[in-house]
Design an enzyme around this catalytic site. Structure first.
Site, mmCIF file in Angstrom:
data_model
loop_
_atom_site.group_PDB
_atom_site.id
_atom_site.type_symbol
_atom_site.label_atom_id
_atom_site.label_comp_id
_atom_site.label_asym_id
_atom_site.label_seq_id
_atom_site.Cartn_x
_atom_site.Cartn_y
_atom_site.Cartn_z
ATOM 1 N N LYS A 12 -23.986 35.250 -1.446
ATOM 2 C CA LYS A 12 -24.642 33.957 -1.288
ATOM 3 C C LYS A 12 -25.590 33.682 -2.457
ATOM 4 C CE LYS A 12 -26.008 32.820 2.855
ATOM 5 N NZ LYS A 12 -26.810 32.682 4.109
ATOM 6 N N ASP A 69 -29.395 28.294 5.330
ATOM 7 C CA ASP A 69 -28.738 28.825 6.518
ATOM 8 C C ASP A 69 -27.478 28.015 6.721
ATOM 9 O OD1 ASP A 69 -28.767 30.856 8.476
ATOM 10 O OD2 ASP A 69 -29.267 29.404 10.020
ATOM 11 N N ASP A 155 -14.857 32.642 4.980
ATOM 12 C CA ASP A 155 -14.031 32.017 3.940
ATOM 13 C C ASP A 155 -12.533 32.313 4.079
ATOM 14 O OD1 ASP A 155 -16.292 30.891 2.893
ATOM 15 O OD2 ASP A 155 -16.343 32.103 1.072
ATOM 16 N N LYS A 176 -14.288 26.361 -5.186
ATOM 17 C CA LYS A 176 -15.013 26.388 -3.915
ATOM 18 C C LYS A 176 -16.345 25.656 -4.036
ATOM 19 C CE LYS A 176 -17.351 29.408 -0.634
ATOM 20 N NZ LYS A 176 -17.823 30.766 -0.328
#
Length: 203
Positions: A12, A69, A155, A176
């Site tokens: 992330k 989040d 994913d 993406k």
């Protein structure tokens, strides 16, 4: 603008840094300070959890912190796992267990019944207590089985409407990020941060 990363998830963190650096030429992203313990993500909404994480790291680092989040909302499951996406299979479970539980829950459903969306809320919290929030979403559906070696989390089973032949895990990072929930939220955040006055930019 210097921002401290609140996320301890390396995948992330890479995505956040890549999108923000493309959207804001003057941004500097620094890693989460070492030695920080876990923070309880016990908010009832994505917004609440993002703020909890950013405020925790901002207080520890004494600098503006960025956190997000993300939730996967599956229509047939009433929006579940939603805010509990990271802990869908239980607090001690991992991504593989979350995927397995999701696919089991949807195993008897046809593609039209497998509609879902990813939604991200991202925030920057400043040491003086101010915060900036933005969100982003991407619509799609849940594949029958995991596909692809890229990405993380859900994913491998999420197929976006804008890339209907591949899961997120089969897309390149650039592909993406161009359509993802997190990419959209971060670009919206960057636009808001750039509207702040110079004093605010320095935190």
């Amino acid at each position: 603008m210097r921002l401290v990363m609140a996320s301890a998830n390396p995948h992330k963190a890479v995505e956040i840094a890549a999108v923000l650096r493309e959207a804001m030429a003057d941004v500097e992203i620094v890693p989460r300070p070492p030695g920080l313990g876990d923070v309880a993500e016990d908010g009832e909404t994505l917004e609440a959890n993002a703020l909890i994480k950013a405020r925790f790291v901002c207080a520890a680092a004494g600098e503006p912190a960025i956190a997000d989040d993300t939730g996967l909302e599956v229509d047939a499951l009433g929006g579940v796992p939603g805010v509990h996406s990271a802990r869908y299979a239980g607090p001690e479970q991992d991504a593989a267990a979350n995927l397995a539980k999701l696919l089991t829950a949807l195993q008897d459903m046809l593609p039209p019944q497998r509609r879902a969306r990813f939604r991200t809320v991202v925030t920057v919290v400043f040491p003086d207590g101010r915060d900036v929030l933005a969100d982003g979403a991407v619509e799609g559906c849940i594949a029958a089985a995991p596909r692809g070696d890229g990405g993380f989390g859900y994913d491998p089973v999420f197929v976006a409407d804008e890339a209907p032949l591949r899961t997120f895990a089969e897309l390149t990072s650039d592909e993406k990020n161009s359509i993802s929930h997190r990419g959209r939220a971060l670009r919206a955040l960057a636009a808001k941060l750039q509207q702040l006055n110079p004093a605010a930019n320095r935190g």
